[in-house]
Design an enzyme around this catalytic site. Structure first.
Site, mmCIF file in Angstrom:
data_model
loop_
_atom_site.group_PDB
_atom_site.id
_atom_site.type_symbol
_atom_site.label_atom_id
_atom_site.label_comp_id
_atom_site.label_asym_id
_atom_site.label_seq_id
_atom_site.Cartn_x
_atom_site.Cartn_y
_atom_site.Cartn_z
ATOM 1 N N ARG A 1 0.919 -1.050 0.264
ATOM 2 C CA ARG A 1 0.109 0.328 0.027
ATOM 3 C C ARG A 1 0.637 1.371 0.442
ATOM 4 O O ARG A 1 0.719 2.157 -0.880
ATOM 5 C CB ARG A 1 -1.278 -0.015 1.367
ATOM 6 C CG ARG A 1 -1.321 1.612 1.415
ATOM 7 C CD ARG A 1 -3.129 1.715 2.385
ATOM 8 N NE ARG A 1 -2.884 0.822 3.142
ATOM 9 C CZ ARG A 1 -2.192 0.782 4.474
ATOM 10 N NH1 ARG A 1 -1.384 1.991 4.856
ATOM 11 N NH2 ARG A 1 -2.244 -0.330 5.232
ATOM 12 N N TYR B 1 -14.378 18.757 -15.955
ATOM 13 C CA TYR B 1 -15.433 16.957 -15.591
ATOM 14 C C TYR B 1 -16.400 17.269 -14.585
ATOM 15 O O TYR B 1 -16.238 17.437 -13.528
ATOM 16 C CB TYR B 1 -13.857 16.207 -15.408
ATOM 17 C CG TYR B 1 -14.263 14.905 -15.137
ATOM 18 C CD1 TYR B 1 -14.742 14.422 -16.485
ATOM 19 C CD2 TYR B 1 -14.422 14.087 -14.356
ATOM 20 C CE1 TYR B 1 -14.666 12.406 -16.597
ATOM 21 C CE2 TYR B 1 -14.263 12.805 -14.294
ATOM 22 C CZ TYR B 1 -15.005 12.389 -15.324
ATOM 23 O OH TYR B 1 -15.223 10.986 -14.906
ATOM 24 N N ASP C 1 -5.779 20.109 -15.028
ATOM 25 C CA ASP C 1 -6.334 18.761 -15.227
ATOM 26 C C ASP C 1 -5.491 18.686 -16.910
ATOM 27 O O ASP C 1 -6.103 18.941 -17.231
ATOM 28 C CB ASP C 1 -8.051 18.217 -15.128
ATOM 29 C CG ASP C 1 -8.292 16.851 -15.864
ATOM 30 O OD1 ASP C 1 -7.387 16.102 -16.342
ATOM 31 O OD2 ASP C 1 -9.101 16.219 -15.237
ATOM 32 N N LYS D 1 -7.504 7.469 -19.795
ATOM 33 C CA LYS D 1 -7.430 8.082 -21.452
ATOM 34 C C LYS D 1 -6.165 8.394 -22.134
ATOM 35 O O LYS D 1 -5.722 6.856 -22.229
ATOM 36 C CB LYS D 1 -8.274 10.038 -21.094
ATOM 37 C CG LYS D 1 -9.703 9.805 -19.363
ATOM 38 C CD LYS D 1 -10.594 9.220 -19.980
ATOM 39 C CE LYS D 1 -11.604 9.053 -18.944
ATOM 40 N NZ LYS D 1 -11.693 10.287 -18.153
HETATM 41 C C1 LIG Z 1 -12.165 10.785 -17.238
HETATM 42 C C2 LIG Z 1 -11.446 12.283 -16.618
HETATM 43 C C3 LIG Z 1 -11.301 12.782 -15.085
HETATM 44 C C4 LIG Z 1 -11.745 11.161 -14.373
HETATM 45 O O1 LIG Z 1 -10.652 9.955 -14.246
HETATM 46 P P1 LIG Z 1 -11.405 8.665 -13.703
HETATM 47 O O2 LIG Z 1 -9.672 8.192 -13.751
HETATM 48 O O3 LIG Z 1 -12.602 7.996 -14.689
HETATM 49 O O4 LIG Z 1 -11.785 8.610 -12.799
HETATM 50 C C5 LIG Z 1 -10.991 13.351 -14.723
HETATM 51 N N1 LIG Z 1 -10.553 14.518 -15.761
HETATM 52 C C6 LIG Z 1 -11.263 14.494 -17.323
HETATM 53 C C7 LIG Z 1 -10.300 15.524 -18.044
HETATM 54 C C8 LIG Z 1 -11.336 12.889 -17.122
HETATM 55 O O5 LIG Z 1 -11.730 12.710 -18.930
#
Ligand SMILES: *Cc1c(COP(=O)(O)O)cnc(C)c1O
Length: 387
Positions: A46, A98, A170, A195
């Site tokens: 962990r 998001y 982000d 992504k």
């Molecule tokens: C998908 C996404 C998230 C969240 O991520 P997860 O891996 O689904 O928890 C945050 N910010 C953006 C821009 C995203 O496309």
């Protein structure tokens, strides 16, 4: 070291014991000690696991930060950043972030005592106007989803620094292949590695990359204390995906630009006549994009997302989503395969209709996550989908 090299080599030194060129996946929860407290730097998975540490080193290198912490999802990474604030603090964010980030702030952190303030205007002045002494963090996402507004990171960073707060970006949509927020003045970069970083739609993951190692300490401590650690198979897959990030992003950008130009030209009689009509084609590198000047400066490619708006509204958008064959109708984005998404019904359904529509996310809007297939097949598929 430049991105394409760092992505392949950092954290991927040959295995010291066997010489294996690709380091093994460390499937272990614990580590055998020679004597109580005498160990090789690992005690319990962990807290730390060598496969995860390898990914974290790579993430820090490709984003130009001093340290990174990997999480089991993008939202777990975002959560760790907010959890290091205190009740009574405030966060200023661009309104069109998001949906999961908005939900986290409103459903989990507002009741806990964190005040979140949102601006609909992405100019630095608008961020500044919402900041006061309680503001510890400014949050932005650029390009935004699905309207692809591009926010000037360097300009917002200047305002944030003058206020003594920190800036988190982000970078899920652009990735470090297209923009480097830390270089532009951000203190933190957050990723949903689900992504583009992972890139193959086969793993959920996230990360926080810190400009300064000192800022990473409380985040790693929070991960260990709260127990939000990704498993070794998942971090291995993410790391494997990152090795091809540079070439994949080039292909995503090339295909998306070709599709955006094709669709924008179509309305002007340059493409086949007939079929559904588009009232808008949104892509940061198109001439009519409202933030094109910032995108030219800040991003070395337009990214893999193209957003289109059907003039005839919902029925035409729905028909297109049903008719395309190479594009899969699915949530998410950033994988090698092309996806089509109807935000109002799918990814953005939790946003109240009035708010959604005031931001331009109408029922005729469709988001394309352009993959790295042969672009001729993608354009043919889009044309037959428009029918
Ligand atoms: C998908 C996404 C998230 C969240 O991520 P997860 O891996 O689904 O928890 C945050 N910010 C953006 C821009 C995203 O496309």
């Amino acid at each position: 070291m430049r991105l394409a090299t760092a992505a392949i080599h950092v954290g991927q030194e040959p295995d010291a014991v066997t010489g294996a060129t690709v380091p093994p996946i460390h499937i272990t929860s614990t580590y055998t000690q020679e004597s109580p407290g005498v160990h090789k730097g690992y005690e319990y998975s962990r807290t730390a696991n060598p496969t995860r540490v390898a990914l974290e080193k790579c993430l820090a290198a490709i984003e130009g930060g001093e340290a990174a912490t990997a999480f089991p999802s993008g939202l777990a990474a975002t959560n760790a950043l907010f959890a290091n604030l205190r009740p009574g603090d405030s966060v200023v964010s661009y309104a069109d972030v998001y949906g999961g980030t908005y939900r986290l702030l409103e459903k989990c952190f507002r009741p806990w005592g964190l005040d979140a303030r949102y601006t609909n205007d992405p100019s630095p002045k608008a961020f500044d106007a919402l900041m006061d002494k309680t503001t510890k963090l400014v949050w932005l996402e650029t390009p935004t989803n699905p309207l692809l507004r591009v926010i000037d990171i360097a300009a917002v960073a200047e305002v944030v620094r003058a206020r003594g707060a920190k800036l988190a970006v982000d970078n899920t949509f652009a990735t470090p292949a297209l923009q480097l927020p830390i270089k532009l003045g951000a203190d933190y970069v957050v990723h949903s590695s689900t992504k583009y970083l992972g890139g193959h739609s086969d793993v959920i993951g996230g990360a926080v990359i810190c400009k300064r190692a000192a800022d990473a300490e409380p985040i790693a401590t929070y991960l260990n204390a709260a127990g939000s650690c990704p498993g070794p198979f998942d971090v291995y897959l993410t790391h494997r995906g990152i090795k091809t990030l540079a070439v994949r992003m080039e292909a995503h950008c090339r295909n998306a630009l070709a599709i955006a130009e094709h669709l924008a030209g179509r309305g002007k009689g340059k493409g086949p006549a007939g079929g559904a009509k588009l009232s808008r084609v949104v892509y940061p590198k198109l001439e009519d994009h409202p933030d094109r000047a910032i995108a030219e400066r800040q991003m070395c490619g337009g990214g893999g997302i193209v957003t289109i708006v059907f003039a005839e509204g919902f029925a035409a958008a729905k028909r297109f989503c049903e008719r395309v064959k190479v594009f899969s109708l699915a949530e998410s984005l950033g994988g090698v395969e092309s996806l089509v998404n109807h935000p109002a019904i799918m990814t953005h359904a939790s946003i109240p209709r009035e708010v959604r529509e005031s931001r331009g996310i109408t029922d005729g809007l469709v988001r394309l996550s352009v993959g790295i297939e042969d672009v001729r097949d993608l354009i043919e598929d889009i044309e037959q989908g428009l029918g």
